[in-house]
Scaffold this active site. Structure first.
Site, PDB file in Angstrom:
ATOM      1  N   ASP A 174       1.051  -1.106  -0.007  1.00  0.00           N
ATOM      2  CA  ASP A 174       0.141  -0.111  -0.167  1.00  0.00           C
ATOM      3  C   ASP A 174       0.834   1.254  -0.179  1.00  0.00           C
ATOM      4  O   ASP A 174       2.247   1.156  -0.051  1.00  0.00           O
ATOM      5  CB  ASP A 174      -0.943  -0.107   1.222  1.00  0.00           C
ATOM      6  CG  ASP A 174      -2.295   0.539   1.127  1.00  0.00           C
ATOM      7  OD1 ASP A 174      -2.391   1.416   0.119  1.00  0.00           O
ATOM      8  OD2 ASP A 174      -3.088   0.354   1.833  1.00  0.00           O
TER       9      ASP A 174
ATOM     10  N   ASP B 111     -10.106   3.755  -2.888  1.00  0.00           N
ATOM     11  CA  ASP B 111     -10.866   2.528  -2.375  1.00  0.00           C
ATOM     12  C   ASP B 111     -12.302   2.297  -3.005  1.00  0.00           C
ATOM     13  O   ASP B 111     -12.951   3.432  -3.088  1.00  0.00           O
ATOM     14  CB  ASP B 111     -10.825   2.305  -0.875  1.00  0.00           C
ATOM     15  CG  ASP B 111      -9.499   2.243  -0.505  1.00  0.00           C
ATOM     16  OD1 ASP B 111      -8.372   1.764  -1.067  1.00  0.00           O
ATOM     17  OD2 ASP B 111      -9.534   1.651   0.698  1.00  0.00           O
TER      18      ASP B 111
END
Ligand code: GLA
Length: 401
Positions: free
Chosen positions: A149, A204
């Protein structure tokens, strides 16, 4: 003579080593990830039950191979003596290797998560400065997949950071699929082909069909809004390296037709299919949708071409995806809240994929049409299509020679 033999041996072992890292994702990776449903509420028990279910539900047989633990698997600090990451002792009392062993014993592959920055998005220790040490630890756990990430990454250059981690994984010697998650900020599709096997293209995904979900300091993006961001990226995807429009929200609260639309368009886009629902409790409709072999075959087609949007009119979109053996997938997607009429004159319209330069030419070839969701043969391309598509739903066809 001895020297020649030595050089040959060295060359062969280097070649075998390099080959280990090829072919990690000839088709879009498939699996399950904990984040969309569980966030950091994960545990050994959850992994074991999910692994059992991946097998008993037929998902593994359908291709869902990777079980990936997202953020929250670690203790809040590294080991003060060794600097190693540690599994949260409450959530994973037997450590991470035991979890990996359980998953492997089920014939599945196991994945973990970390971040290029100093901390993960949920505040656990990040990898910055520990790339090679963490990669060695993952190899010792025998993981098969790393999602990496991009939180707490101030001052870092994405290409450099992901390159370092990619090299660290290779140096650790175990083939680990590398999934880049830097949300498309610095256009990884332009530079990550040789760094990892998939890269997130957006922020997201939210559990809604359309719109944007405001989360205060950030926002999550609805399924259709994510689709809008993929349109121009098809030429960057292909065997071994895929655009990743984020994990699936199928079974997480949208209507069945919205889930079907979400899943269909992910398959049209040759997206990685990482289920994000609680598969221990999924409805039979969600289950049937996730393992539909005709729809999965479109995603997993070995030609490996990402489909493209051909037209977009009055909330009805038409998507095309070239498949192996001269076949095509076609998806009419109704984004609106009212039924729409899908109409297409196959013979009058030649459709060409700009990436492969292949054409669907119904003037010279008569294609048989199969409706992949209803499982009905729907005639041939000699006849125009004229069919109603329900609100927030799709008509998805496979055209074969
Ligand atoms: C980011 C990623 C998500 C998830 C969370 C975990 O938001 O994009 O997919 O991994 O972090 O904290």
């Amino acid at each position: 003579m001895k020297k020649c033999f030595f050089i040959l041996c060295m060359f062969c072992s280097l070649l075998t080593f390099a080959q280990k890292f090829e072919n990690l994702a000839p088709t879009p990776p498939m699996g399950w990830n904990s984040w969309n449903t569980f966030q950091t509420n994960i545990s050994e028990k959850l992994v074991m039950e999910t692994a059992d279910m991946l097998v008993s539900s037929g998902m593994k047989a359908a291709g869902y191979t990777y079980l990936v633990l997202d953020d929250g698997w670690m203790a809040m600090e590294r080991n003060p003596k060794t600097g190693d990451l540690m599994a949260d002792p409450k959530k994973f009392p037997n450590g991470m290797k035991a979890v990996a062993d359980y998953v492997h014993a089920k014939g599945l592959k196991f994945g973990l998560y970390n971040c290029a920055g100093t901390k993960t998005c949920a505040g656990y220790p990040g990898t910055r400065g520990y790339e090679y040490q963490d990669a060695r630890l993952y190899a010792s756990f025998e993981i098969d997949y790393l999602k990496f990430d991009w939180c707490s990454a101030d001052g870092l250059n994405a290409k450099e950071s992901y390159t370092t981690m990619s090299k660290a994984l290779k140096a650790a010697g175990r083939p680990i699929l590398f999934s880049l998650c830097e949300w498309g900020n610095s256009k990884p599709w332009k530079w990550a082909t040789n760094i990892g096997q998939m890269w997130r293209t957006t922020g997201d995904i939210s559990r809604q069909f359309d719109g944007i979900e405001d989360k205060g300091t950030y926002h999550n993006t609805g399924v259709m809004k994510i689709v809008d961001l993929q349109d121009t990226l098809s030429r960057f995807a292909g065997p071994g390296h895929w655009n990743d429009p984020d994990m699936l929200q199928v079974g997480n609260g949208m209507t069945l037709s919205e889930d079907r639309t979400h899943f269909s368009i992910w398959c049209m886009m040759a997206a990685p299919l990482i289920a994000g629902n609680d598969i221990r409790k999924m409805s039979k409709e969600t289950h049937a949708l996730l393992i539909d072999k005709d729809v999965l075959a479109i995603d997993q087609d070995t030609l490996g071409v990402q489909g493209f949007k051909y037209s977009d009119k009055d909330s009805l979109q038409t998507w095309f995806k070239p498949l192996g053996n001269g076949a095509w997938a076609v998806c009419f997607l109704n984004r609106s809240a009212t039924p729409k009429q899908a109409q297409f004159n196959w013979k009058a319209t030649m459709v060409t994929d700009a990436v492969t330069k292949t054409s669907l030419n119904a003037q010279t070839v008569t294609y048989k049409i199969f409706d992949v969701w209803t499982k009905k043969n729907a005639g041939t391309t000699d006849k125009n299509i004229n069919a109603s598509v329900a609100p927030h739903d799709v008509l998805m066809l496979r055209l074969s020679r």
